[in-house]
Design a protein around this motif. Structure first.
Motif, PDB file in Angstrom:
ATOM      1  N   HIS A 123       0.918  -1.865   0.182  1.00  0.00           N
ATOM      2  CA  HIS A 123       0.060   0.086  -0.286  1.00  0.00           C
ATOM      3  C   HIS A 123       1.224   1.377  -0.173  1.00  0.00           C
ATOM      4  N   ASP A 124       1.873   0.567   0.434  1.00  0.00           N
ATOM      5  CA  ASP A 124       3.015   2.337   0.887  1.00  0.00           C
ATOM      6  C   ASP A 124       3.875   2.272  -0.778  1.00  0.00           C
ATOM      7  N   LYS A 125       3.352   1.688  -1.490  1.00  0.00           N
ATOM      8  CA  LYS A 125       4.742   2.188  -3.054  1.00  0.00           C
ATOM      9  C   LYS A 125       4.602   3.429  -3.605  1.00  0.00           C
ATOM     10  N   LEU A 129       8.334   5.303  -4.555  1.00  0.00           N
ATOM     11  CA  LEU A 129       8.461   6.042  -5.686  1.00  0.00           C
ATOM     12  C   LEU A 129       8.524   7.482  -5.507  1.00  0.00           C
ATOM     13  N   GLY A 130       7.471   8.227  -4.912  1.00  0.00           N
ATOM     14  CA  GLY A 130       8.011   9.688  -4.521  1.00  0.00           C
ATOM     15  C   GLY A 130       8.787   9.977  -3.741  1.00  0.00           C
ATOM     16  N   ALA A 131       9.717   8.839  -2.984  1.00  0.00           N
ATOM     17  CA  ALA A 131      10.714   9.233  -2.285  1.00  0.00           C
ATOM     18  C   ALA A 131      12.498   8.883  -2.798  1.00  0.00           C
ATOM     19  N   LEU A 132      11.880   8.181  -4.010  1.00  0.00           N
ATOM     20  CA  LEU A 132      13.388   8.247  -4.622  1.00  0.00           C
ATOM     21  C   LEU A 132      13.824   9.946  -5.090  1.00  0.00           C
ATOM     22  N   LYS A 133      13.239  10.173  -5.381  1.00  0.00           N
ATOM     23  CA  LYS A 133      13.916  12.014  -5.754  1.00  0.00           C
ATOM     24  C   LYS A 133      14.497  12.875  -5.041  1.00  0.00           C
ATOM     25  N   TYR A 134      14.454  12.190  -3.400  1.00  0.00           N
ATOM     26  CA  TYR A 134      14.884  12.956  -2.391  1.00  0.00           C
ATOM     27  C   TYR A 134      16.568  12.396  -1.924  1.00  0.00           C
ATOM     28  N   CYS A 156      23.036  11.244  15.822  1.00  0.00           N
ATOM     29  CA  CYS A 156      22.878  12.808  15.082  1.00  0.00           C
ATOM     30  C   CYS A 156      21.325  12.933  15.063  1.00  0.00           C
ATOM     31  N   LYS A 157      20.636  13.920  15.072  1.00  0.00           N
ATOM     32  CA  LYS A 157      18.693  14.144  14.578  1.00  0.00           C
ATOM     33  C   LYS A 157      18.746  14.075  13.131  1.00  0.00           C
ATOM     34  N   VAL A 158      17.680  12.762  13.836  1.00  0.00           N
ATOM     35  CA  VAL A 158      17.557  12.914  12.805  1.00  0.00           C
ATOM     36  C   VAL A 158      15.710  12.780  12.484  1.00  0.00           C
ATOM     37  N   LEU A 159      15.651  12.926  10.455  1.00  0.00           N
ATOM     38  CA  LEU A 159      14.102  13.158  10.477  1.00  0.00           C
ATOM     39  C   LEU A 159      13.866  11.917   8.971  1.00  0.00           C
ATOM     40  N   TYR A 160      12.796  10.871   9.714  1.00  0.00           N
ATOM     41  CA  TYR A 160      12.367  10.269   9.086  1.00  0.00           C
ATOM     42  C   TYR A 160      10.895  10.107   8.604  1.00  0.00           C
ATOM     43  N   HIS A 161      10.724   9.446   7.508  1.00  0.00           N
ATOM     44  CA  HIS A 161       8.759   9.665   7.627  1.00  0.00           C
ATOM     45  C   HIS A 161       8.502   8.309   7.679  1.00  0.00           C
ATOM     46  N   ILE A 162       7.264   8.109   8.642  1.00  0.00           N
ATOM     47  CA  ILE A 162       6.257   7.676   9.758  1.00  0.00           C
ATOM     48  C   ILE A 162       6.138   6.168   8.797  1.00  0.00           C
ATOM     49  N   THR A 163       6.335   5.836   7.391  1.00  0.00           N
ATOM     50  CA  THR A 163       6.573   4.731   6.347  1.00  0.00           C
ATOM     51  C   THR A 163       8.082   4.506   6.356  1.00  0.00           C
ATOM     52  N   GLY A 164       8.927   4.742   7.022  1.00  0.00           N
ATOM     53  CA  GLY A 164      10.269   4.477   6.881  1.00  0.00           C
ATOM     54  C   GLY A 164      10.811   4.422   5.224  1.00  0.00           C
ATOM     55  N   ALA A 165       9.795   5.265   4.645  1.00  0.00           N
ATOM     56  CA  ALA A 165      10.314   5.632   3.040  1.00  0.00           C
ATOM     57  C   ALA A 165      11.673   6.343   3.157  1.00  0.00           C
TER      58      ALA A 165
END
Length: 201
Positions: A123-125, A129-134, A156-165
């Motif tokens: 469901h998170d595909k 795919l949208g995270a690839l450009k970053y 270090c401080k980390v900023l992560y997406h909740i889905t792990g993308a």
């Protein structure tokens, strides 16, 4: 006689003298005929007037605002800033600033996303795919915060997406330049000594 003939020949063979006045447009010489050239010495010896102190003093009375106008400006400024920096509400919900989580939370997300072939990620595909450009920026931030040779561990401080993308390191390294140069100089000497005394390559 021979001398006179030679002199006449030299005079006749010379080129005619070209005057600067011949190249000027007509009427220029007539205008300048009655004008006298200015004396350079008088221009150089002209007295220099020292500026008085009153010339540098500015009248700032028209820049000062009355008290009523200042009070209105202060009120408007506070009103604008309370809107800008206040807690943002969405349909009555106050979005509080997120607290820093322990590193175990992120380690668990990385561990859970080790095998992406599982059906629970289907469901998170679109997010992945949208995270690839970053990804280039994520790699850049990773290399920017890589530990130095004299550091065993760097947190270090980390900023992560909740889905792990995708994950970003949310820090910009800052150093004191003379100390940083001295640290690298010491490491260079130590690494050169280690290579010199190395037995097993």
């Amino acid at each position: 006689d021979n001398y006179q003939d030679q002199a006449e020949e030299t005079i006749n063979t010379t080129k005619p003298c070209v005057r600067f006045a011949d190249h000027l447009p007509p009427g220029i010489l007539d205008q300048r005929a009655g004008m006298a050239l200015p004396d350079i010495s008088t221009r150089l010896r002209a007295p220099v007037k020292e500026p008085s102190r009153s010339e540098f003093e500015l009248d700032l009375s028209h820049f000062v605002l009355p008290d009523e106008v200042l009070r209105d400006k202060v009120k408007k400024w506070r009103h604008v800033n309370t809107k800008r920096y206040n807690e943002k509400r969405k349909l009555g919900y106050v979005d509080h600033q997120k607290e820093l989580l322990p590193p175990e939370v992120y380690r668990k997300i990385v561990k859970d996303h080790g095998d992406m072939s599982s059906k629970k990620f289907r469901h998170d595909k679109r997010v992945y795919l949208g995270a690839l450009k970053y990804i280039p920026h994520a790699v850049y931030k990773l290399m920017e915060n890589i530990p130095m040779p004299w550091e065993e561990v760097r947190y270090c401080k980390v900023l992560y997406h909740i889905t792990g993308a995708i994950t970003f390191i949310n820090e910009v390294p800052k150093v004191i330049e003379p100390v940083y140069v001295a640290q690298w100089s010491t490491m260079w000497i130590l690494m050169r000594r280690e290579k010199r005394d190395r037995r097993h390559f």
